[in-house]
Design a protein around this motif. Structure first.
Motif, PDB file in Angstrom:
ATOM      1  N   LEU A  53      57.983  14.938  77.878  1.00 62.40           N
ATOM      2  CA  LEU A  53      57.238  14.918  76.515  1.00 62.40           C
ATOM      3  C   LEU A  53      58.598  15.203  75.626  1.00 62.40           C
ATOM      4  CD1 LEU A  53      57.717  18.404  75.922  1.00 62.40           C
ATOM      5  CD2 LEU A  53      55.394  18.353  77.203  1.00 62.40           C
ATOM      6  N   THR A  54      58.054  15.282  74.376  1.00 61.88           N
ATOM      7  CA  THR A  54      59.065  15.261  72.952  1.00 61.88           C
ATOM      8  C   THR A  54      58.665  16.499  72.244  1.00 61.88           C
ATOM      9  OG1 THR A  54      58.259  13.493  71.711  1.00 61.88           O
ATOM     10  CG2 THR A  54      59.942  13.039  73.267  1.00 61.88           C
ATOM     11  N   ILE A  55      59.395  16.916  71.494  1.00 62.19           N
ATOM     12  CA  ILE A  55      59.199  18.011  70.452  1.00 62.19           C
ATOM     13  C   ILE A  55      59.744  17.469  69.178  1.00 62.19           C
ATOM     14  CG2 ILE A  55      59.260  20.251  69.796  1.00 62.19           C
ATOM     15  CD1 ILE A  55      60.020  21.058  72.857  1.00 62.19           C
ATOM     16  N   ASP A  56      58.724  17.350  68.129  1.00 62.23           N
ATOM     17  CA  ASP A  56      59.322  16.773  66.927  1.00 62.23           C
ATOM     18  C   ASP A  56      59.776  17.866  65.865  1.00 62.23           C
ATOM     19  OD1 ASP A  56      57.138  18.138  65.605  1.00 62.23           O
ATOM     20  OD2 ASP A  56      55.877  16.434  65.423  1.00 62.23           O
ATOM     21  N   GLU A  57      60.301  17.574  64.890  1.00 64.04           N
ATOM     22  CA  GLU A  57      60.932  18.468  64.069  1.00 64.04           C
ATOM     23  C   GLU A  57      60.089  19.769  63.330  1.00 64.04           C
ATOM     24  OE1 GLU A  57      59.182  15.281  61.644  1.00 64.04           O
ATOM     25  OE2 GLU A  57      60.755  15.216  63.290  1.00 64.04           O
ATOM     26  N   ASP A  58      58.686  19.312  63.703  1.00 63.65           N
ATOM     27  CA  ASP A  58      57.849  20.621  63.186  1.00 63.65           C
ATOM     28  C   ASP A  58      57.242  21.168  64.451  1.00 63.65           C
ATOM     29  OD1 ASP A  58      57.604  20.104  60.397  1.00 63.65           O
ATOM     30  OD2 ASP A  58      56.467  18.238  60.835  1.00 63.65           O
ATOM     31  N   TYR A  59      58.021  21.127  65.728  1.00 62.56           N
ATOM     32  CA  TYR A  59      57.669  21.790  66.858  1.00 62.56           C
ATOM     33  C   TYR A  59      56.371  21.261  67.680  1.00 62.56           C
ATOM     34  CZ  TYR A  59      61.672  24.676  65.291  1.00 62.56           C
ATOM     35  OH  TYR A  59      62.919  24.741  64.886  1.00 62.56           O
ATOM     36  N   PHE A  60      55.762  20.135  67.465  1.00 62.38           N
ATOM     37  CA  PHE A  60      54.805  19.521  67.757  1.00 62.38           C
ATOM     38  C   PHE A  60      55.190  18.738  69.069  1.00 62.38           C
ATOM     39  CE2 PHE A  60      53.006  20.014  63.534  1.00 62.38           C
ATOM     40  CZ  PHE A  60      51.691  20.557  63.654  1.00 62.38           C
ATOM     41  N   LEU A  61      54.417  19.162  70.256  1.00 64.23           N
ATOM     42  CA  LEU A  61      54.585  18.341  71.416  1.00 64.23           C
ATOM     43  C   LEU A  61      53.962  16.868  71.437  1.00 64.23           C
ATOM     44  CD1 LEU A  61      53.680  21.455  73.880  1.00 64.23           C
ATOM     45  CD2 LEU A  61      55.861  20.755  72.677  1.00 64.23           C
ATOM     46  N   HIS A  62      54.395  16.079  71.955  1.00 61.92           N
ATOM     47  CA  HIS A  62      54.244  14.692  72.269  1.00 61.92           C
ATOM     48  C   HIS A  62      54.444  14.243  73.716  1.00 61.92           C
ATOM     49  CE1 HIS A  62      53.587  14.456  68.030  1.00 61.92           C
ATOM     50  NE2 HIS A  62      54.780  15.014  67.839  1.00 61.92           N
ATOM     51  N   LEU A  63      53.449  13.789  74.425  1.00 62.97           N
ATOM     52  CA  LEU A  63      53.558  13.138  75.554  1.00 62.97           C
ATOM     53  C   LEU A  63      54.462  11.778  75.543  1.00 62.97           C
ATOM     54  CD1 LEU A  63      49.985  13.693  76.983  1.00 62.97           C
ATOM     55  CD2 LEU A  63      52.117  14.958  77.623  1.00 62.97           C
ATOM     56  N   THR A  64      55.408  11.481  76.341  1.00 65.27           N
ATOM     57  CA  THR A  64      56.140  10.337  76.209  1.00 65.27           C
ATOM     58  C   THR A  64      55.048   9.242  77.285  1.00 65.27           C
ATOM     59  OG1 THR A  64      56.992  10.807  78.663  1.00 65.27           O
ATOM     60  CG2 THR A  64      58.408  11.204  76.442  1.00 65.27           C
ATOM     61  N   ASP A  65      55.439   8.081  77.311  1.00 64.76           N
ATOM     62  CA  ASP A  65      54.434   7.163  78.117  1.00 64.76           C
ATOM     63  C   ASP A  65      54.381   7.637  79.376  1.00 64.76           C
ATOM     64  OD1 ASP A  65      54.160   5.588  75.639  1.00 64.76           O
ATOM     65  OD2 ASP A  65      55.678   4.136  76.317  1.00 64.76           O
ATOM     66  N   THR A  66      55.427   8.123  80.110  1.00 63.45           N
ATOM     67  CA  THR A  66      55.511   8.543  81.367  1.00 63.45           C
ATOM     68  C   THR A  66      54.752   9.734  81.476  1.00 63.45           C
ATOM     69  OG1 THR A  66      57.708   7.670  81.825  1.00 63.45           O
ATOM     70  CG2 THR A  66      56.940   9.561  83.292  1.00 63.45           C
ATOM     71  N   GLY A  67      54.925  10.679  80.607  1.00 62.30           N
ATOM     72  CA  GLY A  67      54.012  11.978  80.399  1.00 62.30           C
ATOM     73  C   GLY A  67      52.496  11.762  80.479  1.00 62.30           C
ATOM     74  N   ARG A  68      52.197  10.649  79.574  1.00 61.23           N
ATOM     75  CA  ARG A  68      50.891  10.539  79.290  1.00 61.23           C
ATOM     76  C   ARG A  68      50.215   9.806  80.587  1.00 61.23           C
ATOM     77  NH1 ARG A  68      47.634  10.357  75.511  1.00 61.23           N
ATOM     78  NH2 ARG A  68      48.972  10.901  73.856  1.00 61.23           N
ATOM     79  N   GLU A  69      50.977   9.085  81.446  1.00 58.74           N
ATOM     80  CA  GLU A  69      50.549   8.366  82.660  1.00 58.74           C
ATOM     81  C   GLU A  69      50.036   9.485  83.574  1.00 58.74           C
ATOM     82  OE1 GLU A  69      52.595   5.547  85.780  1.00 58.74           O
ATOM     83  OE2 GLU A  69      52.703   4.912  83.694  1.00 58.74           O
ATOM     84  N   VAL A  70      51.250  10.210  83.767  1.00 58.31           N
ATOM     85  CA  VAL A  70      50.833  11.303  84.661  1.00 58.31           C
ATOM     86  C   VAL A  70      49.612  12.372  84.254  1.00 58.31           C
ATOM     87  CG1 VAL A  70      51.703  13.800  85.735  1.00 58.31           C
ATOM     88  CG2 VAL A  70      53.252  11.392  85.355  1.00 58.31           C
ATOM     89  N   ALA A  71      49.615  12.794  83.021  1.00 61.61           N
ATOM     90  CA  ALA A  71      48.652  13.581  82.487  1.00 61.61           C
ATOM     91  C   ALA A  71      47.197  12.881  82.610  1.00 61.61           C
ATOM     92  CB  ALA A  71      48.625  13.941  80.946  1.00 61.61           C
ATOM     93  N   GLU A  72      47.036  11.583  82.126  1.00 56.37           N
ATOM     94  CA  GLU A  72      45.783  10.919  82.305  1.00 56.37           C
ATOM     95  C   GLU A  72      45.454  10.834  83.726  1.00 56.37           C
ATOM     96  OE1 GLU A  72      46.292   7.451  79.805  1.00 56.37           O
ATOM     97  OE2 GLU A  72      45.912   8.507  78.019  1.00 56.37           O
ATOM     98  N   LYS A  73      46.321  10.511  84.668  1.00 55.38           N
ATOM     99  CA  LYS A  73      45.898  10.574  86.007  1.00 55.38           C
ATOM    100  C   LYS A  73      45.519  11.672  86.817  1.00 55.38           C
ATOM    101  CE  LYS A  73      48.911  10.954  89.605  1.00 55.38           C
ATOM    102  NZ  LYS A  73      49.948  11.032  90.678  1.00 55.38           N
ATOM    103  N   ILE A  74      45.878  12.960  85.999  1.00 56.33           N
ATOM    104  CA  ILE A  74      45.711  14.340  86.718  1.00 56.33           C
ATOM    105  C   ILE A  74      44.129  14.466  86.199  1.00 56.33           C
ATOM    106  CG2 ILE A  74      46.171  16.751  86.675  1.00 56.33           C
ATOM    107  CD1 ILE A  74      47.536  15.175  88.762  1.00 56.33           C
ATOM    108  N   TYR A  75      43.986  14.196  84.748  1.00 60.53           N
ATOM    109  CA  TYR A  75      42.953  14.505  83.968  1.00 60.53           C
ATOM    110  C   TYR A  75      41.559  13.813  84.622  1.00 60.53           C
ATOM    111  CZ  TYR A  75      39.784  15.294  80.058  1.00 60.53           C
ATOM    112  OH  TYR A  75      38.626  15.639  79.107  1.00 60.53           O
ATOM    113  N   GLU A  76      41.822  12.466  85.083  1.00 67.14           N
ATOM    114  CA  GLU A  76      40.761  11.565  85.661  1.00 67.14           C
ATOM    115  C   GLU A  76      40.315  12.168  86.901  1.00 67.14           C
ATOM    116  OE1 GLU A  76      40.087   7.239  87.302  1.00 67.14           O
ATOM    117  OE2 GLU A  76      42.045   7.966  87.110  1.00 67.14           O
ATOM    118  N   ARG A  77      41.440  12.687  87.751  1.00 72.63           N
ATOM    119  CA  ARG A  77      40.742  13.342  89.111  1.00 72.63           C
ATOM    120  C   ARG A  77      40.404  14.376  88.653  1.00 72.63           C
ATOM    121  NH1 ARG A  77      46.033  12.357  93.170  1.00 72.63           N
ATOM    122  NH2 ARG A  77      46.110  10.148  92.967  1.00 72.63           N
ATOM    123  N   HIS A  78      40.810  15.295  87.836  1.00 72.88           N
ATOM    124  CA  HIS A  78      39.956  16.580  87.786  1.00 72.88           C
ATOM    125  C   HIS A  78      38.626  16.633  87.282  1.00 72.88           C
ATOM    126  CE1 HIS A  78      40.174  20.936  86.644  1.00 72.88           C
ATOM    127  NE2 HIS A  78      39.389  20.564  85.489  1.00 72.88           N
TER     128      HIS A  78
END
Length: 120
Positions: A53-78
């Protein structure tokens, strides 16, 4: 970087909060997960350094492509495991807890076979 179950949980939570709120800050993650701000800060820094993930200048969190792939895999399983356990008659609270543990240890092969068997 090796990602452990806790890291997967953080990424899944960021994805869920993004779907719900749009933008996510560490404080939102702390509230959602029930962890202290220092714990969240440490985890976020580790995931940032690992390229998840990355953090922008306003401190918002953003998933990278790799982070999104992992998150979506886990979310689907859940989602799949929770729904399946509830359909089998497991109490929804217990199903949620069990799915959260199973989602991290089940192999991709076993998960796909379960999905295939239950979608017939």
């Amino acid at each position: 970087m090796k990602l452990y179950a806790s890291g997967e949980d953080y990424l899944e939570a960021v994805l869920m909060l993004q779907k719900k709120k749009g933008m996510v800050r560490s404080v939102d993650l702390a509230r959602h997960m029930g962890f202290s701000k220092p714990s969240i800060s440490h985890a976020v820094a580790t995931l940032r350094d690992g390229g998840f993930l990355t953090i922008d200048e306003d401190y918002f969190l953003h998933l990278t492509d790799t982070g999104r792939e992992v998150a979506e895999k886990i979310y689907e399983r859940h989602q799949f495991l929770t729904s399946g356990l509830i359909a089998l008659g497991v109490n929804p609270v217990q199903a949620e807890e069990d799915a959260c543990r199973i989602e991290h240890v089940i192999s991709e092969e076993s998960f796909q076979k379960l999905k295939d068997a239950l979608s017939k």
